[in-house]
Design a protein around this motif. Sequence first.
Motif, PDB file in Angstrom:
ATOM      1  N   MET A   1     -10.429   6.832  -9.766  1.00 31.74           N
ATOM      2  CA  MET A   1     -11.216   6.005  -8.871  1.00 31.74           C
ATOM      3  C   MET A   1     -10.813   4.530  -8.993  1.00 31.74           C
ATOM      4  N   PHE A   2     -10.631   4.053 -10.259  1.00 35.31           N
ATOM      5  CA  PHE A   2     -10.261   2.661 -10.513  1.00 35.31           C
ATOM      6  C   PHE A   2      -8.950   2.328  -9.813  1.00 35.31           C
ATOM      7  N   THR A   3      -7.956   3.209  -9.946  1.00 32.22           N
ATOM      8  CA  THR A   3      -6.644   2.976  -9.347  1.00 32.22           C
ATOM      9  C   THR A   3      -6.709   3.007  -7.823  1.00 32.22           C
ATOM     10  N   ILE A   4      -7.570   3.831  -7.276  1.00 26.61           N
ATOM     11  CA  ILE A   4      -7.701   3.900  -5.819  1.00 26.61           C
ATOM     12  C   ILE A   4      -8.253   2.579  -5.285  1.00 26.61           C
ATOM     13  N   VAL A   5      -9.273   2.038  -5.961  1.00 29.18           N
ATOM     14  CA  VAL A   5      -9.918   0.812  -5.494  1.00 29.18           C
ATOM     15  C   VAL A   5      -9.034  -0.410  -5.746  1.00 29.18           C
ATOM     16  N   PHE A   6      -8.468  -0.531  -6.968  1.00 30.71           N
ATOM     17  CA  PHE A   6      -7.746  -1.747  -7.356  1.00 30.71           C
ATOM     18  C   PHE A   6      -6.227  -1.607  -7.321  1.00 30.71           C
ATOM     19  N   GLY A   7      -5.721  -0.394  -7.203  1.00 29.12           N
ATOM     20  CA  GLY A   7      -4.285  -0.178  -7.154  1.00 29.12           C
ATOM     21  C   GLY A   7      -3.616  -0.403  -8.497  1.00 29.12           C
ATOM     22  N   SER A   8      -2.312  -0.223  -8.514  1.00 27.07           N
ATOM     23  CA  SER A   8      -1.523  -0.524  -9.710  1.00 27.07           C
ATOM     24  C   SER A   8      -0.102  -0.835  -9.267  1.00 27.07           C
ATOM     25  N   GLY A   9       0.538  -1.702 -10.020  1.00 24.90           N
ATOM     26  CA  GLY A   9       1.905  -2.078  -9.684  1.00 24.90           C
ATOM     27  C   GLY A   9       1.965  -3.083  -8.551  1.00 24.90           C
ATOM     28  N   PRO A  10       3.178  -3.388  -8.114  1.00 27.60           N
ATOM     29  CA  PRO A  10       3.368  -4.456  -7.122  1.00 27.60           C
ATOM     30  C   PRO A  10       3.075  -4.027  -5.678  1.00 27.60           C
ATOM     31  N   HIS A  11       2.872  -2.759  -5.428  1.00 27.46           N
ATOM     32  CA  HIS A  11       2.674  -2.288  -4.045  1.00 27.46           C
ATOM     33  C   HIS A  11       1.203  -1.993  -3.819  1.00 27.46           C
ATOM     34  N   LEU A  12       0.464  -3.028  -3.377  1.00 23.78           N
ATOM     35  CA  LEU A  12      -0.960  -2.900  -3.136  1.00 23.78           C
ATOM     36  C   LEU A  12      -1.239  -2.956  -1.645  1.00 23.78           C
ATOM     37  N   THR A  13      -2.281  -2.261  -1.229  1.00 27.79           N
ATOM     38  CA  THR A  13      -2.724  -2.392   0.150  1.00 27.79           C
ATOM     39  C   THR A  13      -3.542  -3.673   0.270  1.00 27.79           C
ATOM     40  N   TRP A  14      -3.793  -4.107   1.489  1.00 32.57           N
ATOM     41  CA  TRP A  14      -4.598  -5.316   1.669  1.00 32.57           C
ATOM     42  C   TRP A  14      -6.010  -5.100   1.127  1.00 32.57           C
ATOM     43  N   ALA A  15      -6.537  -3.897   1.228  1.00 27.97           N
ATOM     44  CA  ALA A  15      -7.878  -3.610   0.716  1.00 27.97           C
ATOM     45  C   ALA A  15      -7.898  -3.702  -0.815  1.00 27.97           C
ATOM     46  N   GLN A  16      -6.844  -3.231  -1.466  1.00 24.13           N
ATOM     47  CA  GLN A  16      -6.769  -3.328  -2.927  1.00 24.13           C
ATOM     48  C   GLN A  16      -6.644  -4.779  -3.374  1.00 24.13           C
ATOM     49  N   GLU A  17      -5.854  -5.586  -2.638  1.00 24.68           N
ATOM     50  CA  GLU A  17      -5.764  -7.010  -2.978  1.00 24.68           C
ATOM     51  C   GLU A  17      -7.112  -7.695  -2.798  1.00 24.68           C
ATOM     52  N   CYS A  18      -7.839  -7.323  -1.753  1.00 23.33           N
ATOM     53  CA  CYS A  18      -9.176  -7.892  -1.548  1.00 23.33           C
ATOM     54  C   CYS A  18     -10.128  -7.472  -2.666  1.00 23.33           C
ATOM     55  N   ALA A  19     -10.054  -6.216  -3.077  1.00 15.80           N
ATOM     56  CA  ALA A  19     -10.905  -5.739  -4.175  1.00 15.80           C
ATOM     57  C   ALA A  19     -10.562  -6.486  -5.468  1.00 15.80           C
ATOM     58  N   ARG A  20      -9.279  -6.682  -5.723  1.00 14.28           N
ATOM     59  CA  ARG A  20      -8.867  -7.448  -6.894  1.00 14.28           C
ATOM     60  C   ARG A  20      -9.340  -8.897  -6.781  1.00 14.28           C
TER      61      ARG A  20
END
Length: 158
Positions: A1-20
């Motif tokens: 769940m954490f990885t889905i919301v916040f992502g990992s690595g340099p390839h993030l979606t815009w939603a993951q960048e917003c969550a971060r």
Amino acid sequence: MFTIVFGSGPHLTWAQECARGALVFFFCLLLVRLSGRRSFSRWSPLDTVVSIIVGSTLSRTLTGNAELIGTLAATTLIVLLHGALAKGAAYVPFISALVEGQPVTLGTVGQHDPRKLKRHSVSPTDLEEAMRAAGIGNVADTSRITLEPSGKITFLKS
């Protein structure tokens, strides 16, 4: 769940960048509140360095160029070190002198010392601006001119 919301690595979606971004914002706000009023009320060299490091470190987390949890942990450590050094500076003069510096007298008895101004990179324009801000019209109206560790120029009126 954490990885889905916040992502990992340099390839993030815009939603993951917003969550971060939201997480880092609230995390940083929490750290500033925990570190106390000193963090931004008076900028010493220590405060400036910590601000630059924290800003730089947290910005890398937003874009995925640094691991989220590790970066938040490292940022927490930096803020805790800042707090410890600030406390140490309040109690131990040597630590205060080391991390914050000492005030420098730029002038006394209505005169400034041009050599000290140059040595500490204070231009005549800087001095005049500080005098205007302090409501002083002439250097002759001062008994002491001090360059504070924060970089502010203060005056004792004669």
